[in-house]
Write an enzyme that holds these catalytic residues in place. Sequence first.
Site, short mmCIF file in Angstrom:
data_model
loop_
_atom_site.label_atom_id
_atom_site.label_comp_id
_atom_site.label_asym_id
_atom_site.label_seq_id
_atom_site.Cartn_x
_atom_site.Cartn_y
_atom_site.Cartn_z
N ASP B 29 -9.40 8.58 14.53
CA ASP B 29 -9.65 9.71 13.75
C ASP B 29 -9.98 9.13 12.09
O ASP B 29 -9.02 8.48 11.44
CB ASP B 29 -8.17 10.46 13.54
CG ASP B 29 -8.22 11.64 12.73
OD1 ASP B 29 -9.43 11.97 11.91
OD2 ASP B 29 -7.24 12.39 12.47
N GLU B 81 -13.23 -17.19 2.11
CA GLU B 81 -12.63 -17.49 3.25
C GLU B 81 -13.80 -17.51 4.56
O GLU B 81 -13.85 -17.44 5.43
CB GLU B 81 -11.55 -16.80 3.73
CG GLU B 81 -11.83 -15.18 3.75
CD GLU B 81 -11.48 -14.82 5.05
OE1 GLU B 81 -10.17 -14.47 5.45
OE2 GLU B 81 -12.49 -14.16 5.79
N CYS B 113 -7.27 -14.14 0.47
CA CYS B 113 -7.85 -13.27 -0.62
C CYS B 113 -8.01 -13.85 -1.94
O CYS B 113 -8.15 -13.32 -2.84
CB CYS B 113 -7.53 -11.83 -0.27
SG CYS B 113 -8.18 -11.19 1.09
N ARG B 202 2.60 -4.74 10.64
CA ARG B 202 3.47 -4.16 9.42
C ARG B 202 4.16 -5.35 8.52
O ARG B 202 4.33 -5.25 7.46
CB ARG B 202 4.65 -3.49 10.18
CG ARG B 202 4.27 -2.27 10.59
CD ARG B 202 5.35 -1.31 10.68
NE ARG B 202 4.80 -0.01 11.48
CZ ARG B 202 4.22 0.87 10.63
NH1 ARG B 202 4.03 0.78 9.45
NH2 ARG B 202 3.49 2.07 11.33
N THR B 204 2.57 -7.51 6.97
CA THR B 204 1.76 -7.58 5.75
C THR B 204 1.94 -6.90 4.66
O THR B 204 1.49 -7.25 3.62
CB THR B 204 0.11 -7.52 6.27
OG1 THR B 204 0.08 -6.29 6.90
CG2 THR B 204 -0.37 -8.29 7.34
N HIS B 237 -4.85 -6.79 -6.19
CA HIS B 237 -5.61 -6.92 -5.00
C HIS B 237 -5.85 -5.92 -4.07
O HIS B 237 -4.99 -5.07 -4.26
CB HIS B 237 -5.16 -8.22 -4.13
CG HIS B 237 -5.62 -8.45 -2.92
ND1 HIS B 237 -6.97 -8.45 -2.80
CD2 HIS B 237 -5.23 -8.40 -1.68
CE1 HIS B 237 -7.56 -8.61 -1.66
NE2 HIS B 237 -6.45 -8.68 -0.79
N LYS B 242 -4.76 2.21 -0.78
CA LYS B 242 -3.56 2.49 -1.09
C LYS B 242 -2.39 1.58 -1.65
O LYS B 242 -1.81 1.77 -2.61
CB LYS B 242 -3.01 2.93 0.39
CG LYS B 242 -1.76 4.25 0.41
CD LYS B 242 -1.62 4.52 1.79
CE LYS B 242 -0.05 4.84 1.91
NZ LYS B 242 0.10 4.98 3.38
N ASN B 269 -12.70 -4.15 1.30
CA ASN B 269 -12.14 -5.29 0.59
C ASN B 269 -13.05 -6.43 0.60
O ASN B 269 -13.31 -7.11 1.66
CB ASN B 269 -10.83 -5.68 1.47
CG ASN B 269 -10.11 -6.71 1.16
OD1 ASN B 269 -10.42 -7.62 0.07
ND2 ASN B 269 -8.93 -7.27 1.85
N SER B 300 -2.88 -13.94 1.50
CA SER B 300 -2.10 -14.12 2.55
C SER B 300 -1.96 -15.67 2.74
O SER B 300 -2.63 -16.43 2.52
CB SER B 300 -2.59 -13.48 3.65
OG SER B 300 -2.82 -12.28 3.68
#
Lengths: 128, 354
Positions: B29, B81, B113, B202, B204, B237, B242, B269, B300
């Site tokens: 969606d 990367e 990143c 999750r 992350t 970053h 959001k 991103n 990360s």
Amino acid sequence: MIVPRHYKEMPQRYRLQGNRCKACGKVFLPPRLVCPCGSEDLEDYSLSWKGKILSYTIIRTPPTQFKYQKPYAVAIVELEGGGTVQCQVTDTSLEEVEIGKEVEIVFRKIFSEGEAGIHCYGYKCRVV
Amino acid sequence: MAVGIIGYGAYVPRYRIKAEEIAAQWGDDPEVIKRGLLLYEKTVPNQDEDTVTIAYQAAKYALVRAGIDPREIGAIYIGSESHPYAVKPSGTIVAEALGMTPEIHIADYEFACKAGAEAMFVCYSHVKSGNMRYAMAIGADTSQGAPADALEYSAAAGGSAFIFGADEDKIIAEVLYTYSFTTDTPDFWRREHEMYPQHGGRFTGEPAYFKHVVSAGRNIMEMAGLTAKDIQWAVFHMPNGKFPLRAGQKLGFKKEQIEPGWVVPWQGNTYSGASPNGLTATLDSAAKPGDLILMVSFGSGAGSDSFIFRVTERINEVRDMVPKLWDLIHGRKFYLTYGQYAKFRGKIHLNPDV
Ligand SMILES: [Zn+2]
């Protein structure tokens, strides 16, 4: 093996380093030893990264390395400050490719040598 | 001695794919992506673009704004990367093409990143120590998310370049403070020979992104004795639209303070080029002389480098010298179908060339 040739041509392919006839002012890329005017007195000259399309052709049956880019345009570009280059037109829809259109020279990957060879970078142009 | 950014530039490709187009491919969606993650469209590199060509263009713009001889630059570090070679540096190609070789120190950086901000950190230190007059840091990527993975909506292409120096008449944004916060956190990784990264789902969010970004932001502000009210603009970053807004909120920033650098909804991103592009977009738009900018990267693995910059009068002289990032994002663009995008990104299995 294209490494030696690519390496040797880096100044012209990476930086548009050509030369200019001191007698008549004509600009060359790739650089020449003798000018058509007969003079052998040429000086190093870096060509401009701005110009306009002098002529172009659309490639619909490209060589193997370019087959996934078809169709694409190859143009002769007249650069500000003298000299012309022939290069691929990138980042531009074919309908926008027209004689006289303003372009900028950009640094891009021209092709990769097979799956495991080197990436060959050089110049292309795109409509501004 | 004041040390700061004396030249900067950014680049993003002209090609885009919309969230709707990806959602239609996999039966997602699109409203969930657009409203939930605040991602509308993302940049896609042309077939002839990669981290090297993106870094080159950003660096070229940075050199114009700095107005210096490329041969005077003592180092070039490209954080990414998605370096085009597994073995062979990206930096040598960019340095050669910009006429910076051979008296130059070159290395490629990697830290998910964060690699671009990491390069900025080292370049700043080189200049501050007196080791070099100028040093160039670049964050650029053409990252890929696995097809049908949530990351496919965000993984985009672009980057920024920054030249650090100490010439007082050239500084655009002086570095006032730096701070790093790093732990071993396996939230996202890619093993050798794997095409796409894996992530901890999750895992992350809170233990990775928010823990590091908020700590790096809070601690540098404490170190500087400043609050969100004293700092005009903040860049975090941007793995999606959001996360940076929520990180900013946790640190007391209003949405308006983040918006000038909040490029992610229309850009995606750009990984190593994400917080660097946020900084560039802020310098290109809202930043005024005297303003303070907080920048917090995140990589990360996991860590955050943070900076507090003070903008100088010179911003008004250099801003319009080259294309601005917001203009590149909203300017001439071509939308791709999912099929074209899959071809551009090498997601289609092809017979080897004969
Ligand atoms: Zn002549």
